[in-house]
Design a protein around this motif. Structure first.
Motif, mmCIF file in Angstrom:
data_model
loop_
_atom_site.group_PDB
_atom_site.id
_atom_site.type_symbol
_atom_site.label_atom_id
_atom_site.label_comp_id
_atom_site.label_asym_id
_atom_site.label_seq_id
_atom_site.Cartn_x
_atom_site.Cartn_y
_atom_site.Cartn_z
ATOM 1 N N VAL A 239 0.844 -1.187 0.000
ATOM 2 C CA VAL A 239 0.000 0.000 0.000
ATOM 3 C C VAL A 239 0.882 1.240 0.000
ATOM 4 O O VAL A 239 1.812 1.359 0.802
ATOM 5 N N ASP A 240 0.606 2.172 -0.903
ATOM 6 C CA ASP A 240 1.302 3.461 -0.916
ATOM 7 C C ASP A 240 0.652 4.401 0.090
ATOM 8 O O ASP A 240 -0.584 4.418 0.227
ATOM 9 N N THR A 241 1.460 5.195 0.781
ATOM 10 C CA THR A 241 0.925 6.119 1.768
ATOM 11 C C THR A 241 1.655 7.457 1.730
ATOM 12 O O THR A 241 2.803 7.545 1.299
ATOM 13 N N VAL A 242 0.964 8.472 2.192
ATOM 14 C CA VAL A 242 1.566 9.750 2.542
ATOM 15 C C VAL A 242 1.177 10.022 3.987
ATOM 16 O O VAL A 242 -0.019 10.003 4.326
ATOM 17 N N VAL A 243 2.161 10.241 4.846
ATOM 18 C CA VAL A 243 1.896 10.477 6.270
ATOM 19 C C VAL A 243 2.433 11.851 6.647
ATOM 20 O O VAL A 243 3.436 12.308 6.108
ATOM 21 N N ASP A 244 1.756 12.483 7.598
ATOM 22 C CA ASP A 244 2.177 13.832 7.978
ATOM 23 C C ASP A 244 1.687 14.134 9.381
ATOM 24 O O ASP A 244 0.472 14.173 9.639
ATOM 25 N N ARG A 245 2.605 14.317 10.292
ATOM 26 C CA ARG A 245 2.330 14.865 11.621
ATOM 27 C C ARG A 245 3.666 15.161 12.282
ATOM 28 O O ARG A 245 4.489 14.254 12.445
ATOM 29 N N ILE A 246 3.903 16.400 12.620
ATOM 30 C CA ILE A 246 5.173 16.778 13.236
ATOM 31 C C ILE A 246 5.191 16.249 14.665
ATOM 32 O O ILE A 246 4.303 16.547 15.468
ATOM 33 N N THR A 247 6.212 15.462 14.984
ATOM 34 C CA THR A 247 6.287 14.761 16.267
ATOM 35 C C THR A 247 7.695 14.856 16.819
ATOM 36 O O THR A 247 8.543 14.002 16.549
ATOM 37 N N PRO A 248 8.001 15.890 17.595
ATOM 38 C CA PRO A 248 9.340 16.001 18.174
ATOM 39 C C PRO A 248 9.545 15.005 19.307
ATOM 40 O O PRO A 248 8.601 14.373 19.788
ATOM 41 N N VAL A 249 10.777 14.866 19.730
ATOM 42 C CA VAL A 249 11.105 13.983 20.842
ATOM 43 C C VAL A 249 10.566 14.595 22.138
ATOM 44 O O VAL A 249 10.752 15.779 22.407
ATOM 45 N N ALA A 250 9.879 13.785 22.946
ATOM 46 C CA ALA A 250 9.343 14.271 24.218
ATOM 47 C C ALA A 250 10.453 14.405 25.248
ATOM 48 O O ALA A 250 11.420 13.632 25.246
ATOM 49 N N GLY A 251 10.304 15.368 26.140
ATOM 50 C CA GLY A 251 11.275 15.578 27.207
ATOM 51 C C GLY A 251 10.676 15.291 28.564
ATOM 52 O O GLY A 251 9.491 14.941 28.692
ATOM 53 N N GLU A 252 11.492 15.434 29.604
ATOM 54 C CA GLU A 252 11.022 15.141 30.962
ATOM 55 C C GLU A 252 9.867 16.058 31.369
ATOM 56 O O GLU A 252 8.941 15.633 32.069
ATOM 57 N N ASP A 253 9.911 17.318 30.948
ATOM 58 C CA ASP A 253 8.837 18.240 31.314
ATOM 59 C C ASP A 253 7.518 17.835 30.673
ATOM 60 O O ASP A 253 6.439 18.161 31.189
ATOM 61 N N ASP A 254 7.572 17.095 29.551
ATOM 62 C CA ASP A 254 6.345 16.645 28.905
ATOM 63 C C ASP A 254 5.655 15.567 29.731
ATOM 64 O O ASP A 254 4.422 15.477 29.737
#
Length: 437
Positions: free
Chosen positions: A194-209
C-alpha cells in the motif's frame, strides 16, 4: 503549633486498571518501528476502530516496549498548538515487544488473524537487507506466514519515500531472490503493498512533557508523546483481509498519491531539510525559531516558489498547503529541534531537494534555496556530530580540501559535474559562515 502539612500524593501509574479502560483489543495489525511518530499517527488512527489492536515492535529501543508493557500499552498523546496543550489516552497498542522477541514476532506475522503490517523504519531501512535488517525481519515473518497456510496480508509503509509501497515491494523482491519459487509466487500474489503519505510533526518528548501529561490526565506516564494538532494520512492500495476504519479518524483513500507525495516531500520535508542545515549555521535551534529569522523565512518562501513551478497539484491547493505549513512551523507549542531533523541527510536530500534542483538546472536556473541546503549540509558534515548511514564516508569527504564537489558527487554524479552549481555551493558555505559571525 503549625498545622501539619499533608505530603503531596504522586499520581497513579498509567495502566488500564487505573485509567478504567477496557481490555486490549485483539491483535489484528502488527507494526514495525515502534516510536513517537507511530504512536502519534498510525496508532491514533487505529484507535478509531476498537476491534483492532496493534502488536508493536522496535529493534532500536528495549526500554520503550518494557515501559509500554508496564502501562498495558497505554500512553498519553499531548497535542500542542499555540494555546494550552490537550491530552488524551491512546489504547490501540495491545502489546509492545523488543526486537529480540523473535518467536513472538514470527508468531504474530504467521497468524491468520493479522491482516496488515505497518512500518516506520526510516528511509534507510528500505535500502538494506540481510544481517538482521528490517527487510530481513519482514522477509522472515512472511516466510513463516507462507509456511503456516499463506493467508494474504497488506504491507503498509509509512516513511517519507516517493512511492513507498513500490519501494517496499522491490526491496522484498530483492531480499527473496534466493527463496524457492513457491514462496516468491505467493509473495507476488497474496502480499499487497500500500502506498501512503503520512504527515504529523512529532518532536522527541522531554522530561517536562511527562510532568505536563500527569497534570493534564492525572496519571504518571513514562512514555508520553508530544505532537501538533495537524495530522494527515493518505493511502492507495488493497487490503485483502480488511483494515481498521481509519477513515473515522480522517484518513483518506485515493487512487493516485503521486501529487500528494510530491507536495509533502518537497514542501514540508524539503523546507524542514533546508532549515535543518541552514538554521543551526545561523544560530537557530528549532523550526519555530528558524521561520522567525528573516533570511531563513525568505529562503523557505523562495523554496516553495521554486518547488511550485514543478509540482503537479493545482496552484490553489499548493497555496493553501503553504499557508498551513507556515502556521504549523511557527507554532510555539512544538519545539521541533533542527538537529533532530538533520539526521540522515544522505537519504533525505535526494528525495526532498534534488528533484527540484535537477528540474531547475535543466532550465539553466540556479535556485538559491537548494544551493543553501547543500551548503548547510556541508557545514553540518564538517562541524557537527553526524548521524547518517553513510556518516564515515561523508564526513571524510566533507572535511577534505576539495570543497563541495566530492560530497555532492556522493549524492549525484551529474550534479557534481555542474561547475556553476558546485562553485555556488562553495560560495554559499562562506556566505553562511559570514552571516553567522
Amino acid at each position: 503549633m503549625p498545622t501539619p502539612q499533608t505530603p503531596p500524593t504522586s499520581p497513579p501509574r498509567l495502566t488500564r486498571a487505573s485509567a478504567g479502560t477496557g481490555p486490549p483489543a485483539p491483535v489484528r495489525a502488527v507494526h514495525l518501528g515502534l516510536g513517537a511518530f507511530h504512536r502519534a499517527h498510525q496508532a491514533v488512527y487505529t484507535m478509531a476502530d476498537p476491534d483492532w489492536g496493534v502488536a508493536a515492535y522496535t529493534f532500536r529501543n528495549a526500554d520503550l516496549p518494557r515501559t509500554l508493557t508496564e502501562q498495558d500499552g497505554l500512553y498519553t498523546l499531548q497535542v500542542r498548538g499555540n494555546g494550552q496543550p490537550q491530552a488524551e489516552l491512546v489504547d490501540s497498542i495491545s502489546r509492545a515487544h523488543p526486537g529480540g522477541d523473535t518467536e513472538r514476532w514470527l508468531a504474530d506475522l504467521a497468524s491468520p488473524d493479522v491482516a496488515l503490517l505497518t512500518l516506520t523504519i526510516t528511509e534507510a531501512g528500505y535500502r538494506t537487507a540481510g544481517d538482521g535488517s528490517a527487510i530481513d525481519r519482514v522477509l522472515a515473518g512472511l516466510r513463516g506466514r507462507h509456511r503456516a497456510g499463506g493467508a494474504p496480508i497488506a504491507l503498509v509503509p509509512c516513511d517519507n519515500l516517493p512511492g513507498n509501497g513500490d519501494v517496499l515491494r522491490e526491496a522484498m523482491r530483492g531480499a527473496a531472490e534466493g527463496e524457492d519459487s513457491t514462496f516468491r509466487s505467493w509473495l507476488e500474489e497474496h502480499v499487497s503493498f500500500v502506498d501512503t503519505v503520512v504527515d504529523r510533526i512529532t518532536p522527541v518528548a522531554g522530561e517536562d512533557d511527562a510532568t505536563t501529561a500527569a497534570r493534564l490526565t492525572g496519571f504518571a506516564d513514562h512514555a508520553p508523546v508530544v505532537t501538533e494538532p495537524f495530522s494527515e494520512w493518505l493511502l492507495a492500495g488493497r487490503f485483502p483481509l480488511g483494515r481498521p476504519a481509519w477513515e473515522n479518524a480522517g484518513a483518506r483513500f485515493v487512487d493516485d498519491l503521486a501529487g500528494y507525495e510530491q507536495r509533502k516531500l518537497w514542501f514540508l520535508n524539503g523546507a524542514h531539510t533546508l532549515l535543518a542545515y541552514t538554521g543551526p549555521a545561523l544560530g537557530c535551534a528549532t523550526v519555530d525559531e528558524a521561520v522567525r529569522h528573516p533570511p531563513l523565512a525568505a529562503l523557505v518562501e523562495s523554496w516553495w516558489d521554486t518547488a511550485s513551478r514543478h509540482a503537479s497539484l493545482p496552484a490553489e491547493d499548493l497555496a493553501d498547503y503553504r499557508d498551513r505549513l507556515l502556521r504549523r512551523f511557527s507554532s510555539r507549542g512544538i519545539r521541533h529541534r533542527l538537529l533532530h531533523i538533520a539526521v540522515g541527510g544522505s537519504e533525505k536530500l535526494p528525495a526532498r531537494i534534488l528533484p527540484v534542483l535537477r528540474a531547475e538546472r535543466s532550465r539553466l536556473r540556479l535556485p538559491e534555496p537548494a544551493v543553501a541546503a547543500l551548503a548547510g549540509w556541508l557545514i553540518h558534515l564538517r562541524d557537527r556530530d553526524v548521524v547518517d548511514p553513510r556518516a564515515d564516508e561523508l564526513v571524510t569527504l566533507a572535511r577534505s580540501a576539495d570543497g563541495a564537489r566530492p560530497v555532492v558527487a556522493a549524492l549525484d554524479a551529474a550534479l557534481a559535474d555542474d561547475r556553476e552549481l558546485i562553485t555556488a555551493v562553495d560560495d554559499y558555505v562562506d556566505h553562511l559562515r559570514r552571516s553567522a559571525v
